[in-house]
Design a protein around this motif. Sequence first.
Motif, PDB file in Angstrom:
ATOM      1  N   ASN A  41      70.658  73.359  13.535  1.00  0.00           N
ATOM      2  CA  ASN A  41      71.681  74.246  14.094  1.00  0.00           C
ATOM      3  C   ASN A  41      71.615  74.148  15.602  1.00  0.00           C
ATOM      4  O   ASN A  41      70.536  74.268  16.177  1.00  0.00           O
ATOM      5  CB  ASN A  41      71.426  75.709  13.692  1.00  0.00           C
ATOM      6  CG  ASN A  41      71.597  75.937  12.215  1.00  0.00           C
ATOM      7  OD1 ASN A  41      72.648  75.719  11.673  1.00  0.00           O
ATOM      8  ND2 ASN A  41      70.534  76.382  11.568  1.00  0.00           N
ATOM      9  N   GLY A  42      72.759  73.952  16.261  1.00  0.00           N
ATOM     10  CA  GLY A  42      72.765  73.944  17.719  1.00  0.00           C
ATOM     11  C   GLY A  42      73.697  72.923  18.309  1.00  0.00           C
ATOM     12  O   GLY A  42      74.851  72.812  17.912  1.00  0.00           O
ATOM     13  N   THR A  43      73.149  72.133  19.249  1.00  0.00           N
ATOM     14  CA  THR A  43      73.922  71.124  19.973  1.00  0.00           C
ATOM     15  C   THR A  43      73.157  69.805  19.954  1.00  0.00           C
ATOM     16  O   THR A  43      71.948  69.787  20.159  1.00  0.00           O
ATOM     17  CB  THR A  43      74.129  71.565  21.442  1.00  0.00           C
ATOM     18  OG1 THR A  43      74.746  72.841  21.457  1.00  0.00           O
ATOM     19  CG2 THR A  43      74.997  70.581  22.193  1.00  0.00           C
ATOM     20  N   ILE A  44      73.887  68.706  19.721  1.00  0.00           N
ATOM     21  CA  ILE A  44      73.294  67.372  19.736  1.00  0.00           C
ATOM     22  C   ILE A  44      74.055  66.538  20.760  1.00  0.00           C
ATOM     23  O   ILE A  44      75.272  66.397  20.655  1.00  0.00           O
ATOM     24  CB  ILE A  44      73.376  66.703  18.348  1.00  0.00           C
ATOM     25  CG1 ILE A  44      72.624  67.538  17.308  1.00  0.00           C
ATOM     26  CG2 ILE A  44      72.849  65.277  18.415  1.00  0.00           C
ATOM     27  CD1 ILE A  44      72.815  67.073  15.879  1.00  0.00           C
ATOM     28  N   LYS A  45      73.321  65.975  21.750  1.00  0.00           N
ATOM     29  CA  LYS A  45      73.934  65.135  22.784  1.00  0.00           C
ATOM     30  C   LYS A  45      73.091  63.890  22.991  1.00  0.00           C
ATOM     31  O   LYS A  45      71.885  63.993  23.204  1.00  0.00           O
ATOM     32  CB  LYS A  45      74.035  65.892  24.107  1.00  0.00           C
ATOM     33  CG  LYS A  45      75.021  67.023  24.110  1.00  0.00           C
ATOM     34  CD  LYS A  45      75.125  67.636  25.483  1.00  0.00           C
ATOM     35  CE  LYS A  45      76.165  68.746  25.460  1.00  0.00           C
ATOM     36  NZ  LYS A  45      76.444  69.260  26.798  1.00  0.00           N
ATOM     37  N   SER A  46      73.739  62.724  22.943  1.00  0.00           N
ATOM     38  CA  SER A  46      73.015  61.482  23.160  1.00  0.00           C
ATOM     39  C   SER A  46      73.977  60.336  23.436  1.00  0.00           C
ATOM     40  O   SER A  46      75.123  60.358  22.983  1.00  0.00           O
ATOM     41  CB  SER A  46      72.178  61.133  21.934  1.00  0.00           C
ATOM     42  OG  SER A  46      71.486  59.932  22.156  1.00  0.00           O
ATOM     43  N   LEU A  47      73.491  59.332  24.156  1.00  0.00           N
ATOM     44  CA  LEU A  47      74.238  58.089  24.306  1.00  0.00           C
ATOM     45  C   LEU A  47      73.778  57.072  23.270  1.00  0.00           C
ATOM     46  O   LEU A  47      74.254  55.956  23.235  1.00  0.00           O
ATOM     47  CB  LEU A  47      74.059  57.525  25.722  1.00  0.00           C
ATOM     48  CG  LEU A  47      74.676  58.372  26.831  1.00  0.00           C
ATOM     49  CD1 LEU A  47      74.364  57.770  28.192  1.00  0.00           C
ATOM     50  CD2 LEU A  47      76.174  58.523  26.636  1.00  0.00           C
ATOM     51  N   SER A  48      72.856  57.477  22.403  1.00  0.00           N
ATOM     52  CA  SER A  48      72.361  56.614  21.335  1.00  0.00           C
ATOM     53  C   SER A  48      73.057  56.968  20.021  1.00  0.00           C
ATOM     54  O   SER A  48      74.038  57.699  20.010  1.00  0.00           O
ATOM     55  CB  SER A  48      70.845  56.770  21.211  1.00  0.00           C
ATOM     56  OG  SER A  48      70.337  55.775  20.336  1.00  0.00           O
ATOM     57  N   ASP A  49      72.540  56.448  18.921  1.00  0.00           N
ATOM     58  CA  ASP A  49      73.158  56.610  17.602  1.00  0.00           C
ATOM     59  C   ASP A  49      72.492  57.729  16.816  1.00  0.00           C
ATOM     60  O   ASP A  49      71.282  57.919  16.888  1.00  0.00           O
ATOM     61  CB  ASP A  49      73.054  55.303  16.812  1.00  0.00           C
ATOM     62  CG  ASP A  49      73.686  54.135  17.550  1.00  0.00           C
ATOM     63  OD1 ASP A  49      74.558  54.376  18.413  1.00  0.00           O
ATOM     64  OD2 ASP A  49      73.313  52.984  17.279  1.00  0.00           O
ATOM     65  N   LEU A  50      73.307  58.432  16.025  1.00  0.00           N
ATOM     66  CA  LEU A  50      72.839  59.531  15.197  1.00  0.00           C
ATOM     67  C   LEU A  50      73.182  59.233  13.748  1.00  0.00           C
ATOM     68  O   LEU A  50      74.325  58.914  13.426  1.00  0.00           O
ATOM     69  CB  LEU A  50      73.504  60.844  15.631  1.00  0.00           C
ATOM     70  CG  LEU A  50      73.217  62.071  14.770  1.00  0.00           C
ATOM     71  CD1 LEU A  50      71.736  62.449  14.838  1.00  0.00           C
ATOM     72  CD2 LEU A  50      74.097  63.239  15.202  1.00  0.00           C
ATOM     73  N   GLU A  61      77.627  71.142  17.424  1.00  0.00           N
ATOM     74  CA  GLU A  61      78.548  70.314  18.189  1.00  0.00           C
ATOM     75  C   GLU A  61      77.799  69.012  18.436  1.00  0.00           C
ATOM     76  O   GLU A  61      76.668  69.030  18.936  1.00  0.00           O
ATOM     77  CB  GLU A  61      78.929  70.994  19.503  1.00  0.00           C
ATOM     78  CG  GLU A  61      79.664  72.315  19.314  1.00  0.00           C
ATOM     79  CD  GLU A  61      81.000  72.162  18.607  1.00  0.00           C
ATOM     80  OE1 GLU A  61      81.820  71.318  19.031  1.00  0.00           O
ATOM     81  OE2 GLU A  61      81.223  72.886  17.614  1.00  0.00           O
ATOM     82  N   VAL A  62      78.411  67.883  18.080  1.00  0.00           N
ATOM     83  CA  VAL A  62      77.741  66.589  18.139  1.00  0.00           C
ATOM     84  C   VAL A  62      78.460  65.673  19.120  1.00  0.00           C
ATOM     85  O   VAL A  62      79.688  65.539  19.064  1.00  0.00           O
ATOM     86  CB  VAL A  62      77.712  65.932  16.742  1.00  0.00           C
ATOM     87  CG1 VAL A  62      77.104  64.541  16.811  1.00  0.00           C
ATOM     88  CG2 VAL A  62      76.965  66.806  15.748  1.00  0.00           C
ATOM     89  N   ASP A  63      77.697  65.028  20.007  1.00  0.00           N
ATOM     90  CA  ASP A  63      78.224  64.048  20.944  1.00  0.00           C
ATOM     91  C   ASP A  63      77.229  62.901  20.994  1.00  0.00           C
ATOM     92  O   ASP A  63      76.108  63.065  21.490  1.00  0.00           O
ATOM     93  CB  ASP A  63      78.402  64.683  22.325  1.00  0.00           C
ATOM     94  CG  ASP A  63      79.128  63.775  23.310  1.00  0.00           C
ATOM     95  OD1 ASP A  63      79.312  62.574  23.025  1.00  0.00           O
ATOM     96  OD2 ASP A  63      79.505  64.278  24.387  1.00  0.00           O
ATOM     97  N   ALA A  64      77.599  61.737  20.442  1.00  0.00           N
ATOM     98  CA  ALA A  64      76.693  60.587  20.381  1.00  0.00           C
ATOM     99  C   ALA A  64      77.491  59.291  20.401  1.00  0.00           C
ATOM    100  O   ALA A  64      78.720  59.301  20.323  1.00  0.00           O
ATOM    101  CB  ALA A  64      75.822  60.661  19.124  1.00  0.00           C
ATOM    102  N   ASN A  65      76.791  58.171  20.469  1.00  0.00           N
ATOM    103  CA  ASN A  65      77.429  56.859  20.513  1.00  0.00           C
ATOM    104  C   ASN A  65      78.064  56.519  19.161  1.00  0.00           C
ATOM    105  O   ASN A  65      79.272  56.472  19.031  1.00  0.00           O
ATOM    106  CB  ASN A  65      76.391  55.809  20.914  1.00  0.00           C
ATOM    107  CG  ASN A  65      77.017  54.478  21.245  1.00  0.00           C
ATOM    108  OD1 ASN A  65      78.051  54.411  21.870  1.00  0.00           O
ATOM    109  ND2 ASN A  65      76.358  53.408  20.826  1.00  0.00           N
ATOM    110  N   ILE A  66      77.234  56.291  18.158  1.00  0.00           N
ATOM    111  CA  ILE A  66      77.680  56.110  16.770  1.00  0.00           C
ATOM    112  C   ILE A  66      77.172  57.317  15.996  1.00  0.00           C
ATOM    113  O   ILE A  66      76.015  57.704  16.136  1.00  0.00           O
ATOM    114  CB  ILE A  66      77.117  54.817  16.144  1.00  0.00           C
ATOM    115  CG1 ILE A  66      77.696  53.581  16.838  1.00  0.00           C
ATOM    116  CG2 ILE A  66      77.413  54.773  14.643  1.00  0.00           C
ATOM    117  CD1 ILE A  66      77.070  52.272  16.376  1.00  0.00           C
TER     118      ILE A  66
END
Length: 117
Positions: A41-50, A61-66
């Motif tokens: 639960n929360g926020t996910i931020k990455s320039l990598s893959d999830l 809320e999800v923000d990632a590459n793939i």
Amino acid sequence: MAEVNIKNVEEADIDTILSEDIDFTGELTFKKPLMIKGKFNGTIKSLSDLYIGKNAVIKAEVDANIVSIKGNIEGNITSNKRVELFSTSQITGDISSPTIVMENGAILNGICTMEKK
């Protein structure tokens, strides 16, 4: 219509795996590929893959590459490259990504926005 098949990633190719017995709340940031098999639960931020496992339950809320999903996500997803929805995935939220690949049986309740980045 042609059947869509998304390539499965091997767990050995993932640097970090949050196993099925993990229940985590907060902000998650990472620089190398990550797989979540438990609850988050929360926020996910990455320039990598999830990668989201089949039994995973994510409210974030999800923000990632793939973003590759086999489980459940409740929240909006932003991807810089591609979102993959396997047949077992259930998404409640909006998706923004240049490419969205969806297997037959995937459930998406939200709006898809596709723009080249």
